[in-house]
Design a protein around this motif. Structure first.
Motif, PDB file in Angstrom:
ATOM      1  N   VAL A 499       0.829  -1.196   0.000  1.00 30.04           N
ATOM      2  CA  VAL A 499       0.000   0.000   0.000  1.00 30.04           C
ATOM      3  C   VAL A 499       0.873   1.259   0.000  1.00 30.04           C
ATOM      4  O   VAL A 499       1.981   1.254   0.534  1.00 30.04           O
ATOM      5  N   PRO A 501       0.171   5.507   0.792  1.00 27.76           N
ATOM      6  CA  PRO A 501      -0.706   6.671   0.980  1.00 27.76           C
ATOM      7  C   PRO A 501      -0.180   7.822   0.115  1.00 27.76           C
ATOM      8  O   PRO A 501       0.859   8.392   0.417  1.00 27.76           O
ATOM      9  N   CYS A 570       4.595   9.715  -1.715  1.00 20.74           N
ATOM     10  CA  CYS A 570       4.044   8.755  -0.788  1.00 20.74           C
ATOM     11  C   CYS A 570       4.182   9.330   0.616  1.00 20.74           C
ATOM     12  O   CYS A 570       5.237   9.855   0.973  1.00 20.74           O
ATOM     13  N   ASN A 572       3.979   7.530   3.323  1.00 22.75           N
ATOM     14  CA  ASN A 572       4.805   6.644   4.143  1.00 22.75           C
ATOM     15  C   ASN A 572       6.145   7.362   4.161  1.00 22.75           C
ATOM     16  O   ASN A 572       6.832   7.456   3.131  1.00 22.75           O
ATOM     17  N   HIS A 575       9.219   5.915   2.693  1.00 21.79           N
ATOM     18  CA  HIS A 575       9.179   5.876   1.226  1.00 21.79           C
ATOM     19  C   HIS A 575       9.471   7.264   0.662  1.00 21.79           C
ATOM     20  O   HIS A 575      10.224   7.412  -0.294  1.00 21.79           O
ATOM     21  N   MET A 580      10.461   8.489  -3.066  1.00 25.56           N
ATOM     22  CA  MET A 580       9.162   8.262  -3.710  1.00 25.56           C
ATOM     23  C   MET A 580       8.377   9.570  -3.681  1.00 25.56           C
ATOM     24  O   MET A 580       7.383   9.713  -2.971  1.00 25.56           O
TER      25      MET A 580
HETATM   26 CU    CU Z   1       4.790   4.403  -0.224  1.00 23.79          CU
END
Ligand code: CU
Length: 587
Positions: A499, A501, A570, A572, A575, A580
């Motif tokens: 997943v 976010p 992202c 996270n 990440h 990311m």
């Molecule tokens: Cu991520």
């Protein structure tokens, strides 16, 4: 060994940057230019209604019994305007609540009292590029950055946190986060719970050393999966419990965790009543059996404690699965709970999962963190509410909250051809649209004309999928899981399926469609999806959305008013710090 631990402990917060540079997973760090600047001055043409000084600096907080915890924190004061624009919170490392009204002109002077470069983003606020906290605006220790913007948001719950390149996760984890509450006339006219019945719930997770200090690392499995703590803290406090009156409450829930996802549910079996999402109030309240909340997201929930007079109601996170890489779910029993860790059983006694005493699984580093964490998707207690008092009055749930403009593909400039947000990977790094972060870079598909509204699609494209503009995703067979063991014959796409976010800066967006993962699909699990799918609220405006493995999300986003570079990434935070992240260039 003892010296080693002490050394690492000292390094934990103060030298997050150095430990990142040493990381074998991110060799790219050393080659990068270090961005840090002298800041920004106030402009004489801007006349603020509210002016705030906000300082980020090292401090202490009493979180656990025993020694105080060293944290980094925001402290603020009002220089001009209403004194309640800054509401300090007691007994927490969280920054003060900043309270604004729609239409107000706000000036915030952010001072960097930290020993490393730093910048802050007003998550959810629609502000000019110069006031958005882009990592290129990061300032050196001792410098200040002046933000100036007009509050264009309607009544909503937003938040502020660091956005410093590659250390956002470490800085937020150290304690740097706070809520922003925007009010407007329309919302004030509604009979919603106010004052002591309007309660923030900031959900985070942390791991502590024996000496009560914060433990963090972003290497190996933590870089891949995101940081997951051993304890849940609410508003900066563990084992959160509060006495409430037998009446209705409004809870402003922020998931301020680095990577943990919560599946919120009430222990009394009542559904969750949602009155607002990231973008503020819904048109009317909606109910869900449970509510999924990913990092960065806010939901306001309405709860009537009258039926529970004299009893306790627990806010829990329920089990779910299908959102972490298959290897992780296999290790942790596919959303299985940790032995003996039912609701409330999550104190010191819950430490040391996988049977070993703390320290056995790699000590203080990322393996130590992984050995002790509460598994993503397991069941645990978040907060307890004791309905200990009778209330003289309550407020009934309004049937209608406010009017919302619902956008459709016909409102966009590209109804037949959505702009992609493709989640992929390049070896061990997650990518967006085939690329990792470039400070000032944007692809043609990431460039938008100001004052246009676009149809966009978030989807998973691991494993060599050809991108729309010809970019080629590449995968390698190396294990992204660090020391977590071999991956058998699994291909890279399956190993990396998890997943994300996804947060888009700038104006809020609306979700128009979700396409579930296919059964037997390469990227996601239709079975796992069943355990989360009833917990989404797509009726309102959002700035962050959980993209489940294999899921395809269609959304509509306006790029209004402001030109410049606005991030999408992202949320996270491990990440994000692992590149990311990309820019939207609004021209
Ligand atoms: Cu991520």
């Amino acid at each position: 060994m003892k010296d080693d631990i002490d050394l690492k402990r000292r390094r934990l917060i103060m030298a997050a940057g150095a430990s990142l540079a040493a990381s074998p997973v991110f060799p790219v760090v050393l080659k990068k230019k270090v961005f840090g600047g002298k800041g920004r001055e106030a402009t004489s043409a801007f006349f603020p209604d509210v002016e705030i000084d906000l300082v980020a600096s090292p401090g202490q907080a009493r979180i656990l019994p025993g020694p105080a915890t060293r944290v980094w924190r925001y402290d603020g004061r009002v220089v001009k305007g209403s004194p309640d624009a800054v509401l300090p919170l007691k007994n927490t490392y969280l920054g003060p609540i900043l309270k604004f009204r729609s239409g107000q002109r706000v000036r915030i002077r952010l001072h960097n009292g930290l020993p490393q470069k730093f910048i802050t983003h007003w998550h959810g606020m629609h502000v000019p590029f110069e006031a958005d906290g882009h990592p290129s605006q990061a300032i050196d220790p001792g410098q200040s950055y002046v933000y100036e913007f007009t509050v264009e948001n309607r009544a909503s719950t937003n938040w502020y946190h660091p956005h410093t390149n590659m250390v956002t996760g470490a800085q937020a984890y150290a304690g740097l986060a706070g809520l922003i509450v925007v009010e407007d006339e329309e919302e004030r006219a509604l009979p919603l719970p106010r004052g002591e019945y309007d309660v923030p719930l900031v959900l985070q997770d942390r791991t502590f050393t024996e000496n009560n200090q914060l433990l963090y690392a972003r290497r190996g499995p933590v870089a891949m999966l995101g940081f997951l703590g051993e304890r849940i803290v609410v508003n900066g406090r563990p084992d959160f419990a509060m006495d409430v009156a037998g009446r209705s409450y409004r809870f402003r829930v922020l998931n301020g965790s680095n990577s943990r996802i919560y599946k919120l549910a009430w222990s009394d079996g009542e559904p969750i009543t949602v009155i607002a999402t990231d973008g503020g109030l819904l048109e009317r309240p909606v109910t869900r059996p449970y509510l999924m909340i990913g990092p960065g997201e806010r939901y306001e929930i309405w709860k009537d404690f009258r039926p529970a007079q004299g009893r306790e109601v627990v806010l829990e996170s329920l089990e779910y699965r299908g959102i972490m890489p298959p290897m992780y779910e296999r290790m942790h029993g596919a959303g299985g709970s940790r032995g003996g860790m039912g609701p409330g059983g999550m104190g010191a006694g819950g430490r040391g999962m996988m049977g070993g005493p703390r320290g056995m699984m790699g000590g203080m580093g990322p393996m130590g963190i992984m050995a002790r964490h509460i598994p993503q998707g397991s069941r645990f207690t978040i907060a307890r509410f004791r309905v200990s008092r009778k209330a003289r009055e309550t407020s009934e749930l309004p049937a209608r909250l406010r009017k919302l403009k619902r956008l459709g593909p016909e409102d966009t400039v590209n109804p037949g051809k959505p702009r992609p947000i493709a989640i992929g990977n390049r070896g061990r790094m997650f990518t967006l649209n085939g690329e990792v972060f470039e400070m000032h870079g944007a692809l043609p598909i990431e460039t938008f004309k100001v004052n246009t509204t676009h149809l966009m699609e978030i989807f998973h494209a691991h494993g060599g999928m050809e991108m729309e503009d010809g970019h080629q995703e590449s995968g390698t067979a190396s294990s992204p899981m660090g020391g977590m063991g071999g991956m058998g014959g699994m291909n890279m796409a399956m190993m990396m399926a998890m997943v994300h976010p996804i947060h888009l800066h700038g104006h809020y967006f609306q979700i128009v469609r979700r396409q579930a993962p296919e059964t037997g699909g390469m990227h996601g699990s239709a079975e796992g999806y069943e355990t989360v799918k009833d917990g989404f609220v797509d009726e309102g405006y959002q700035d962050t959305v959980l993209a489940m493995p294999g899921e395809r999300i269609t959304l509509i986003k306006p790029f209004d008013k402001y030109k410049g570079l606005f991030l999408y990434h992202c949320h996270n935070l491990e990440h994000e710090d692992g590149e990311m992240m990309r820019n939207f260039k609004v021209v």
